[in-house]
Design an enzyme around this catalytic site. Structure first.
Site, PDB file in Angstrom:
ATOM      1  N   GLY A 282      48.011  28.478  47.848  1.00  0.00           N
ATOM      2  CA  GLY A 282      47.061  27.821  46.951  1.00  0.00           C
ATOM      3  C   GLY A 282      47.783  27.445  45.666  1.00  0.00           C
ATOM      4  N   TYR A 324      44.487  38.633  33.224  1.00  0.00           N
ATOM      5  CA  TYR A 324      45.735  39.250  33.694  1.00  0.00           C
ATOM      6  C   TYR A 324      46.782  39.393  32.595  1.00  0.00           C
ATOM      7  CZ  TYR A 324      43.795  36.888  37.875  1.00  0.00           C
ATOM      8  OH  TYR A 324      42.982  36.396  38.856  1.00  0.00           O
ATOM      9  N   CYS A 351      32.977  32.975  21.350  1.00  0.00           N
ATOM     10  CA  CYS A 351      32.626  34.021  20.395  1.00  0.00           C
ATOM     11  C   CYS A 351      33.195  35.355  20.847  1.00  0.00           C
ATOM     12  CB  CYS A 351      31.113  34.111  20.283  1.00  0.00           C
ATOM     13  SG  CYS A 351      30.403  32.537  19.827  1.00  0.00           S
TER      14      CYS A 351
HETATM   15  C1  LIG Z   1      43.879  33.713  47.292  1.00  0.00           C
HETATM   16  C2  LIG Z   1      44.257  33.651  48.722  1.00  0.00           C
HETATM   17  C3  LIG Z   1      45.230  32.747  49.155  1.00  0.00           C
HETATM   18  C4  LIG Z   1      46.001  31.886  48.205  1.00  0.00           C
HETATM   19  O1  LIG Z   1      46.763  32.617  47.313  1.00  0.00           O
HETATM   20  P1  LIG Z   1      47.801  31.870  46.341  1.00  0.00           P
HETATM   21  O2  LIG Z   1      48.363  32.985  45.551  1.00  0.00           O
HETATM   22  O3  LIG Z   1      47.032  30.916  45.540  1.00  0.00           O
HETATM   23  O4  LIG Z   1      48.807  31.207  47.212  1.00  0.00           O
HETATM   24  C5  LIG Z   1      45.486  32.672  50.501  1.00  0.00           C
HETATM   25  N1  LIG Z   1      44.825  33.443  51.394  1.00  0.00           N
HETATM   26  C6  LIG Z   1      43.894  34.335  51.008  1.00  0.00           C
HETATM   27  C7  LIG Z   1      43.203  35.130  52.031  1.00  0.00           C
HETATM   28  C8  LIG Z   1      43.583  34.470  49.675  1.00  0.00           C
HETATM   29  O5  LIG Z   1      42.672  35.359  49.299  1.00  0.00           O
END
Ligand SMILES: *Cc1c(COP(=O)(O)O)cnc(C)c1O
Length: 423
Positions: A282, A324, A351
């Site tokens: 992602g 984080y 705020c």
């Molecule tokens: C969040 C997630 C991803 C993607 O993670 P990235 O760190 O954005 O690559 C892929 N698979 C699952 C099951 C996730 O929860």
């Protein structure tokens, strides 16, 4: 003090005649004028390139984890580049379907899927469901199987590997809310159970060890830990999830998707895994393609302590620093290559004192109210994780390419905020 490291900017970045940043051939000041601030700007060619890289690295079946950043344009883009889409809620599923992504290219995730989500997936014909718990297997038994509708499922396994990343995004350890534990034998029991069910077709194993993982070696460890189990089941598919990290600040280095794919493949070969291996990046797809452009509203100098520079967004468009403690760089789009000789605290307009975007933000001298200021590498888990705290409308998103800007999500309005308020 240094200028912003060029490598943190989107691939298509260039410097204009006045020293200003252009992304996809578009001048950020003009975009801010046209679409308002805060504004998310994405390099469309870079998003496409990262998707194509993922397909080249992992082959067909590799999925874009939509929770990083999703809208219809993004869903379409990832689909057109040959990726599947990983969705983790009915909402993400609805956007993917509404973008015209065929249901058989969608994989549904979630540790607590509702009946409604599973029914929507069933009725749409979603390609894969990644099953997270025994309760979910029970639920699937009740919902599927009639009329010969039998979904293909993968079982999410926690391999007992602790990837070094922030605790909140570490998901492969034994003490996790996700998946079937390998060591305690739940994984084996789940395979047995799923195989005995008529309502599902078990096709594979899934593991996701965490997010923002810099060291590809953690994936080797996870694969090593999983291999005997995967091989024993003889199942045809293995997804190693997402999680490969990206560089956010000066000095950070992360493996590319290509390098990650090579490490994964080698580890799978080494472990004798014959299942087809896929993944779900992602962040590595979306993060570095996006920047956020803010406008400076107030500057407060506290003598001998610090200077606060407040912008028109904040932790509702980028909650990662608050969640984080994540670091970001800053730059002034009008002078992108300028030496950043001063240190200020970049804060939002909420705020709360925790509304800090960049704790020690390097900026060029002479920053004044009305200037634009931007943070790079905000394309993932920014807008998608945002909120409406203080009832601030969420920012617009534009895709830029070849000198053209395309609005893909318009700025929210106060009417949008009132739309659900029926009291
Ligand atoms: C969040 C997630 C991803 C993607 O993670 P990235 O760190 O954005 O690559 C892929 N698979 C699952 C099951 C996730 O929860």
């Amino acid at each position: 003090m240094s200028a912003l490291p060029w490598g943190l900017l989107p691939d298509s970045s260039t410097v204009g005649v006045d020293g200003q940043l252009l992304v996809g051939g578009c001048d950020l000041a003009e975009l801010a004028e046209e679409f308002g601030t805060p504004l998310f700007v994405y390099d469309e060619a870079q998003l496409k390139a990262r998707c194509a890289e993922a397909v080249a690295a992992f082959g067909d079946g590799v999925a874009y984890a939509t929770k990083a950043f999703l809208c219809r344009a993004m869903a379409r883009l990832a689909h057109e580049q040959g990726m599947h889409l990983d969705v983790a809620s009915g909402g993400e599923l609805a956007v993917a379907l509404s973008a015209g992504v065929p249901a058989d290219r969608i994989v549904l995730h979630g540790n607590n899927k509702s009946d409604e989500e599973l029914i929507t997936a069933r009725d749409a014909g979603v390609g894969r469901i990644v099953v997270d718990s025994f309760d979910e297997l029970d639920r699937l038994e009740g919902l599927f199987g009639a009329d010969g509708i039998v979904p293909q499922i993968l079982l999410r396994i926690t391999p007992g590997v602790e990837a070094h990343t922030h605790e909140f995004v570490m998901t492969g350890q034994d003490d996790s809310k996700f998946g079937f534990g390998l060591k305690v034998g739940d994984a084996a029991r789940a395979v047995e159970r799923a195989r005995a069910m008529d309502a599902v077709e078990l096709v594979g194993i899934h593991a996701h060890i965490g997010s923002q993982v810099f060291v590809a070696g953690f994936f080797e460890q996870a694969i090593e830990a999983l291999a005997p189990f995967v091989n024993q089941t003889g199942l045809p598919e293995l997804s190693i999830g997402g999680g490969i990290g990206v560089a956010y600040i000066e000095g950070e280095e992360a493996p590319s998707i290509t390098e990650w794919g090579a490490v994964v493949r080698k580890a799978c070969d080494h472990a004798g895994i014959t299942a087809r291996v896929s993944a779900e990046p992602g962040r590595a797809i979306a993060a570095a393609a996006g920047i956020t452009v803010y406008r400076v509203g107030t500057i407060k100098e506290v003598p001998s302590i610090r200077t606060f520079v407040a912008v028109d967004g904040g932790f509702i468009d980028n909650p990662r620093p608050a969640l984080y403690g994540s670091g970001y760089e800053t730059f002034v789009p009008a002078a992108v290559t300028a030496d950043r000789t001063e240190v200020v605290r970049l804060v939002g307009k909420h705020c709360e004192s925790g509304d800090v975007l960049v704790s020690e933000a390097k900026v060029p001298a002479g920053l004044v109210v009305g200037d634009l200021i931007a943070t790079p590498v905000t394309g993932a888990y920014g807008r998608s994780m945002g909120s409406n705290y203080n009832l601030l409308p969420r920012p617009a998103v534009v895709f830029v390419a070849d000198g053209q800007a395309r609005l893909v999500i318009r700025r929210e309005t106060e009417a949008d905020l009132l739309a659900t308020d029926v009291g």
